[in-house]
Enzyme design. Structure first.
Site, PDB file in Angstrom:
ATOM      1  N   ASP A  58       0.860  -1.182   0.000  1.00 16.00           N
ATOM      2  CA  ASP A  58       0.000   0.000   0.000  1.00 16.00           C
ATOM      3  C   ASP A  58       0.897   1.233   0.000  1.00 16.00           C
ATOM      4  OD1 ASP A  58       1.061   0.276   2.519  1.00 16.00           O
ATOM      5  OD2 ASP A  58      -0.851   0.388   3.566  1.00 16.00           O
ATOM      6  N   ASP A  89      -3.250   4.550   2.736  1.00 13.41           N
ATOM      7  CA  ASP A  89      -3.583   4.956   4.109  1.00 13.41           C
ATOM      8  C   ASP A  89      -3.252   6.423   4.282  1.00 13.41           C
ATOM      9  OD1 ASP A  89      -4.405   2.450   4.932  1.00 13.41           O
ATOM     10  OD2 ASP A  89      -2.457   1.885   5.775  1.00 13.41           O
ATOM     11  N   ASP A 115       1.451   4.765   2.299  1.00 16.13           N
ATOM     12  CA  ASP A 115       1.076   5.391   3.567  1.00 16.13           C
ATOM     13  C   ASP A 115       1.488   6.863   3.587  1.00 16.13           C
ATOM     14  OD1 ASP A 115       0.472   2.754   5.133  1.00 16.13           O
ATOM     15  OD2 ASP A 115       2.463   2.427   4.287  1.00 16.13           O
TER      16      ASP A 115
HETATM   17  P1  8DG Z   1       4.061  -2.549   3.052  1.00 18.88           P
HETATM   18  O1  8DG Z   1       2.892  -1.613   3.074  1.00 18.88           O
HETATM   19  O2  8DG Z   1       4.974  -2.286   1.923  1.00 18.88           O
HETATM   20  O3  8DG Z   1       3.635  -3.975   3.105  1.00 18.88           O
HETATM   21  O4  8DG Z   1       4.921  -2.331   4.386  1.00 18.88           O
HETATM   22  P2  8DG Z   1       4.703  -1.232   5.491  1.00 18.88           P
HETATM   23  O5  8DG Z   1       4.441   0.097   4.869  1.00 18.88           O
HETATM   24  O6  8DG Z   1       5.842  -1.325   6.421  1.00 18.88           O
HETATM   25  O7  8DG Z   1       3.429  -1.763   6.285  1.00 18.88           O
HETATM   26  P3  8DG Z   1       2.040  -1.069   6.640  1.00 18.88           P
HETATM   27  O8  8DG Z   1       1.106  -2.172   7.020  1.00 18.88           O
HETATM   28  O9  8DG Z   1       1.571  -0.173   5.577  1.00 18.88           O
HETATM   29  O10 8DG Z   1       2.300  -0.260   7.989  1.00 18.88           O
HETATM   30  C1  8DG Z   1       3.123   0.881   8.022  1.00 18.88           C
HETATM   31  C2  8DG Z   1       3.429   1.251   9.446  1.00 18.88           C
HETATM   32  O11 8DG Z   1       2.333   1.904  10.068  1.00 18.88           O
HETATM   33  C3  8DG Z   1       3.733   0.044  10.315  1.00 18.88           C
HETATM   34  O12 8DG Z   1       5.083   0.037  10.678  1.00 18.88           O
HETATM   35  C4  8DG Z   1       2.942   0.221  11.552  1.00 18.88           C
HETATM   36  C5  8DG Z   1       2.377   1.621  11.453  1.00 18.88           C
HETATM   37  N1  8DG Z   1       1.075   1.744  12.076  1.00 18.88           N
HETATM   38  C6  8DG Z   1       0.804   2.592  13.127  1.00 18.88           C
HETATM   39  N2  8DG Z   1      -0.474   2.438  13.507  1.00 18.88           N
HETATM   40  C7  8DG Z   1      -1.001   1.500  12.695  1.00 18.88           C
HETATM   41  C8  8DG Z   1      -2.280   0.935  12.622  1.00 18.88           C
HETATM   42  O13 8DG Z   1      -3.157   1.254  13.400  1.00 18.88           O
HETATM   43  N3  8DG Z   1      -2.471   0.016  11.634  1.00 18.88           N
HETATM   44  C9  8DG Z   1      -1.469  -0.332  10.776  1.00 18.88           C
HETATM   45  N4  8DG Z   1      -1.710  -1.226   9.811  1.00 18.88           N
HETATM   46  N5  8DG Z   1      -0.260   0.185  10.829  1.00 18.88           N
HETATM   47  C10 8DG Z   1      -0.023   1.091  11.790  1.00 18.88           C
HETATM   48  O14 8DG Z   1       1.608   3.357  13.616  1.00 18.88           O
HETATM   49 MN    MN Z   2       2.649   0.404   3.772  1.00 22.00          MN
HETATM   50 MN    MN Z   3      -0.451   0.862   5.553  1.00 24.88          MN
END
Ligand code: 8DG
Ligand code: MN
Ligand code: MN
Length: 391
Positions: free
Chosen positions: A192, A315, A194
């Protein structure tokens, strides 16, 4: 055969094979709602990844942390046989395959998937025909399954960043957009994109999310969105509570509709001064392009074999400036890195770290920080740049 180069290559393969095996066991544990086991295997995989050189013998692993009996057994299997039998048979199992497919639907977690599997649902086809009422997220997840299970590239992330920056600038001048998550750690692919949004003047960020979302929606950029309001109050959030992974910022989990030629187009758009009035009239360059895209698919015959857009998970998080440094640190990840950092804070420093704040349990006060560097300093750690937080 057996030249130096080849054997080094082979060792490298074994090296990453044991990492892969441990990661798969971690994934399977997470999919099976066994987070504790998941963390244990993730830690073991991270330890293997951190080793300076390939492992050729089990004796090299003596004294290393986080390698439990089970992980060691898997590594030995990989060293001796080139693969772990346990992992290979797990990959082939009906249960694992079904868990993987079903949790691949956005909005479906381990518990829901397990319940469906118990009812005999193993495939998307069976899910569609099961008569289950899916919630809005799951419906969108099913509808855009292929797109959402395809990795997001850095170029796509940048194209979306440009859109988000433009929207944010037009609804609240001076507000700042930061790319977080894996892409901030320098990853080239992600599941995703962020973003963290703030404004240098505390309080100005209030109400920003709903404006951003309305704008995106009115321009046809959103296939799905669910916004959750900020629920963080320093007074009711006891710092003594173990800091949880979930935070309380206002957030929007969304699915963007990204035009396929977006990276190129966004670059062109970036050069154009788009003013807010134009956006409100709905005849900005974005809108026009969007229209021309949708016209292109209405070809005679109505076949839509190459749709000119794809669905991407995005996100959006809004943070007040006073919590911004903590929010950036928390949302940059990786999840394992965050966990280790919080553990360090708690166990070594008697502090509670969250994506909102850092609380010193001995001094009984919050420690302020306006940058990640200051947070690391409070924790008595040397600054670790995002690119080194991929563990
Ligand atoms: P990806 O998307 O490439 O798979 O990897 P990522 O960017 O490291 O994972 P992510 O699922 O998008 O999460 C990004 C960061 O956001 C993760 O280190 C944890 C942080 N995070 C928070 N709060 C929350 C929450 O409530 N939900 C999620 N999913 N992540 C959160 O600080
Ligand atoms: Mn991510
Ligand atoms: Mn995310």
């Amino acid at each position: 055969m057996g030249g130096k180069k080849e054997s080094v290559q082979q060792l490298d393969d074994t090296y990453s094979a044991s990492q892969d095996a441990l990661s798969l066991l971690a994934e399977n544990a997470e999919l099976s709602d066994q987070d504790g086991r998941g963390v244990a295997f993730r830690r073991a995989a991270a330890v293997m990844k951190s080793l300076p050189e390939p492992v050729t013998s089990m004796t090299q692993l003596r004294g290393l942390p986080c390698l439990g009996e089970h992980s060691l057994r898997v590594i030995r299997d990989v060293l001796e046989n080139g693969a772990s039998r346990e992992v290979e048979s797990m990959k082939q199992s009906k249960q694992y395959k079904a868990l993987k497919v079903l949790t691949g639907v956005f909005g479906v977690g381990a518990k829901t998937a397990a319940r469906w599997i118990r009812e005999g649902i193993h495939t998307l086809h069976q899910l569609r025909n099961s008569g289950h009422t899916l919630n809005r997220a799951q419906q969108a997840g099913l509808e855009h399954y292929d797109d959402l299970n395809q990795q997001v590239s850095k170029a796509e992330a940048e194209a979306i960043q440009q859109i988000v920056e433009e929207v944010v600038a037009s609804v609240l001048p001076g507000a700042k957009v930061t790319l977080t998550g894996g892409f901030r750690r320098g990853k080239l692919m992600g599941h995703d994109v962020d973003f963290l949004i703030t404004h240098p003047e505390e309080g100005k960020e209030v109400g920003l999310m709903s404006k951003v979302v309305s704008w995106l929606e009115s321009q046809g950029f959103l296939l799905y969105q669910k916004t959750t309001r900020n629920s963080y109050l320093v007074s009711d959030d006891s710092p003594a509570l173990p800091p949880s992974n979930m935070d309380r910022f206002e957030r929007c989990l969304s699915i963007f509709k990204l035009a396929q030629d977006q990276p190129h187009r966004a670059k062109q758009l970036g050069a154009l001064p788009l003013d807010t009035a134009e956006h409100r009239r709905g005849d900005s360059g974005l809108q026009t392009d969007q229209d021309s895209c949708s016209q292109r698919i209405q070809t005679p015959g109505g076949q839509e074999d190459t749709k000119p857009w794809r669905a991407v998970r995005v996100d959006l998080v809004v943070s007040p400036i006073s919590q911004f440094a903590f929010a950036v640190l928390g949302w940059t990840g990786s999840k394992l890195f965050e966990r280790e950092l919080r553990r360090w804070a708690g166990q070594e420093k008697a502090m509670s770290l969250s994506s909102h704040a850092l609380y010193d349990n001995k001094k009984r006060k919050y420690l302020q920080a306006s940058s990640e560097e200051e947070i690391f300093a409070h924790l008595d750690l040397e600054f670790i740049p995002p690119s080194e937080r991929n563990a």
